[in-house]
Design a protein around this motif. Sequence first.
Motif, short mmCIF file in Angstrom:
data_model
loop_
_atom_site.label_atom_id
_atom_site.label_comp_id
_atom_site.label_asym_id
_atom_site.label_seq_id
_atom_site.Cartn_x
_atom_site.Cartn_y
_atom_site.Cartn_z
N GLU A 149 0.73 -1.22 -0.11
CA GLU A 149 -0.02 0.21 -0.02
C GLU A 149 0.95 1.37 0.13
OE1 GLU A 149 -3.10 0.78 -0.43
OE2 GLU A 149 -3.72 -1.29 -0.67
N GLY A 150 0.33 2.34 0.01
CA GLY A 150 1.12 3.48 0.11
C GLY A 150 -0.02 4.87 0.08
N ARG A 151 0.52 5.99 0.01
CA ARG A 151 -0.13 7.27 -0.41
C ARG A 151 0.29 7.76 -1.69
NH1 ARG A 151 -4.21 9.46 2.29
NH2 ARG A 151 -3.38 11.61 1.78
N TRP A 152 -0.93 7.67 -2.55
CA TRP A 152 -0.60 7.98 -3.81
C TRP A 152 -0.45 9.46 -4.39
CZ3 TRP A 152 1.07 3.54 -4.01
CH2 TRP A 152 0.55 2.47 -3.49
N ARG A 153 0.41 10.10 -5.20
CA ARG A 153 0.22 11.47 -5.62
C ARG A 153 -0.94 11.72 -6.26
NH1 ARG A 153 5.33 10.05 -6.88
NH2 ARG A 153 4.86 10.08 -9.09
N LEU A 196 8.82 0.45 0.83
CA LEU A 196 9.43 0.31 -0.34
C LEU A 196 9.38 1.27 -1.30
CD1 LEU A 196 6.55 -2.48 -0.88
CD2 LEU A 196 8.94 -2.84 -0.22
N SER A 197 9.48 2.47 -0.79
CA SER A 197 9.48 3.82 -1.52
C SER A 197 11.08 3.91 -2.34
CB SER A 197 9.47 5.03 -0.48
OG SER A 197 8.01 4.92 -0.01
N GLY A 198 12.11 3.58 -1.39
CA GLY A 198 13.49 3.80 -1.87
C GLY A 198 13.77 2.42 -2.94
N ASN A 199 13.02 1.43 -3.39
CA ASN A 199 13.31 0.63 -4.19
C ASN A 199 12.83 0.78 -5.76
OD1 ASN A 199 13.68 -1.86 -5.58
ND2 ASN A 199 12.98 -3.16 -3.91
N ALA A 200 13.53 1.49 -6.50
CA ALA A 200 13.08 1.90 -7.76
C ALA A 200 12.76 0.70 -8.59
CB ALA A 200 14.25 3.07 -8.38
N ALA A 201 13.69 -0.48 -8.46
CA ALA A 201 13.40 -1.39 -9.43
C ALA A 201 11.85 -2.01 -9.16
CB ALA A 201 14.26 -2.50 -8.98
N LEU A 202 11.33 -1.83 -8.02
CA LEU A 202 9.83 -2.34 -8.02
C LEU A 202 9.16 -1.63 -8.81
CD1 LEU A 202 9.18 -2.95 -4.25
CD2 LEU A 202 9.02 -4.67 -5.86
N ARG A 205 10.83 2.88 -11.78
CA ARG A 205 11.29 4.33 -11.83
C ARG A 205 11.53 4.52 -10.41
NH1 ARG A 205 5.95 4.01 -12.37
NH2 ARG A 205 4.57 5.47 -11.30
N PRO A 206 12.23 5.70 -10.17
CA PRO A 206 12.27 6.38 -8.63
C PRO A 206 10.84 6.94 -8.44
CG PRO A 206 14.05 6.95 -9.91
CD PRO A 206 13.10 6.69 -10.97
N VAL A 207 10.57 6.83 -6.99
CA VAL A 207 9.04 7.19 -6.47
C VAL A 207 9.30 8.23 -5.12
CG1 VAL A 207 7.79 5.40 -7.22
CG2 VAL A 207 8.54 5.31 -5.11
N THR A 208 8.65 9.06 -5.02
CA THR A 208 8.81 9.99 -3.98
C THR A 208 7.68 9.90 -3.00
OG1 THR A 208 7.80 11.92 -5.36
CG2 THR A 208 10.21 11.59 -5.39
N ASP A 209 6.68 9.07 -3.19
CA ASP A 209 5.32 9.17 -2.32
C ASP A 209 5.58 7.87 -1.47
OD1 ASP A 209 5.12 7.28 -4.30
OD2 ASP A 209 3.21 7.98 -5.06
N GLU A 210 4.76 7.80 -0.55
CA GLU A 210 4.75 6.62 0.45
C GLU A 210 4.70 5.44 -0.21
OE1 GLU A 210 3.66 5.57 5.09
OE2 GLU A 210 2.55 7.34 4.03
#
Length: 218
Positions: A149-153, A196-202, A205-210
């Motif tokens: 899960e997360g918080r989406w832009r 999982l925010s810092g795992n760009a491979a998932l 691309r890099p992501v900045t949200d939670e």
Amino acid sequence: MTSRTASIAAYWDAAAADFDEEPDHGLRAEDVRSEWTRLLRAWMPREPVDVLDVGCGTGSLSLLLAADGHRVTGVDLSSRMVGQARAKTETAGFGARFLTGDAMRPPTGEERFGAVLARHLLWTLPDPEAALRDWVSRLLPGGRLILVEGRWREPGQRGAPYVAGAEELPWHGGVGAEQLAAAVRPLVAELRLESLSGNAALWGRPVTDERYVLIARG
């Protein structure tokens, strides 16, 4: 089916054709697919179990689980998503069962599962806490609840507006890790969170949200 449920199903039916173009949806790139495979293996029980993949979409995670020997049942409200998931696993030569139905009340009767998985789903639900109670009730003793899960832009598919009234959904735009943990903790024996925010491979691309995974034991 209520009018809102029908609208939601129609939204995801319309999104199905292009859904797998997102790197973390289709898992077409080897590095993205490999990273999801690695993490699913870390989160899941080692031995093959019956898995309920709620909100399975086009079945990309279901396919990875089936390839590892798990017995997968995928449920999605969108019949087109379910059709693509079924075709994807059949083409790859793996068995899995896919059902069209409401992820809040999966149409699996009294079956119990060694793991229940949901990815990026809770923000779409009218009563996410009721869904969590339902999913936990479907776990075998000691079974695992895995929530990515997360918080989406930008809620919705490729920035497209979601269904009318979506802003009234309790977790529209996503749910933070601590809020979700507070909702799940009374229902389970133990839980943990992984960022999982810092795992760009998932995500391809890099992501900045939670973004995170919650793993709980029933």
